[in-house]
Design an enzyme around this catalytic site. Sequence first.
Site, PDB file in Angstrom:
ATOM      1  CB  CYS A   1      -0.899   0.005   1.235  1.00 40.08           C
ATOM      2  SG  CYS A   1      -1.845   1.543   1.413  1.00 40.08           S
TER       3      CYS A   1
ATOM      4  CG  ASP B   1      -2.312  -4.147  -0.527  1.00 39.16           C
ATOM      5  OD1 ASP B   1      -3.079  -4.330   0.431  1.00 39.16           O
ATOM      6  OD2 ASP B   1      -1.937  -3.020  -0.895  1.00 39.16           O
TER       7      ASP B   1
END
Length: 156
Positions: free
Chosen positions: A54, A61
């Site tokens: 992120c 992620d």
Amino acid sequence: MSSIREAEQELTLLGGSTVYRQDYAPECLEVFTNKHQESDYWVRFHCPEFTSLCPITAQPDFATIYINYIPDVKMVESKSLKLYLFSFRSHGAFHEDCVNIIMKDLIRIMDPRYIEVLGDFTPRGGISILPYCVYGRPGTKYEALAEQRLANYPVR
């Protein structure tokens, strides 16, 4: 036998030692010549171990990336694609940005007739995101295919 030697000259990563890049590295991508340029056919990659960060929180992620394309003259070599996707591991980008970057890099290196990229990101904070982007070569039937596929966005 000569076609195998030609392919060996096009590719540098196969058979060599593997170097994993620590940040976004589109230069990892390698292509080879499509031996069936007279035919339309699908090539599908299923990449279940994609990781990025992120850009705000630096939290990891995780996603499965699906890449489907109809090649023209050049095709992406799978080991180079693996190393390229791995290079996102420490790269900060939103989910939507990741799939668009992947698609644009593949268009740049292959110039496919058609390509689509879907990111199936695992939930974080109770929400999963599934960005999808498509491209069909302008002025061809593949442009119409891209419009149709986008209008019928794949859902689970």
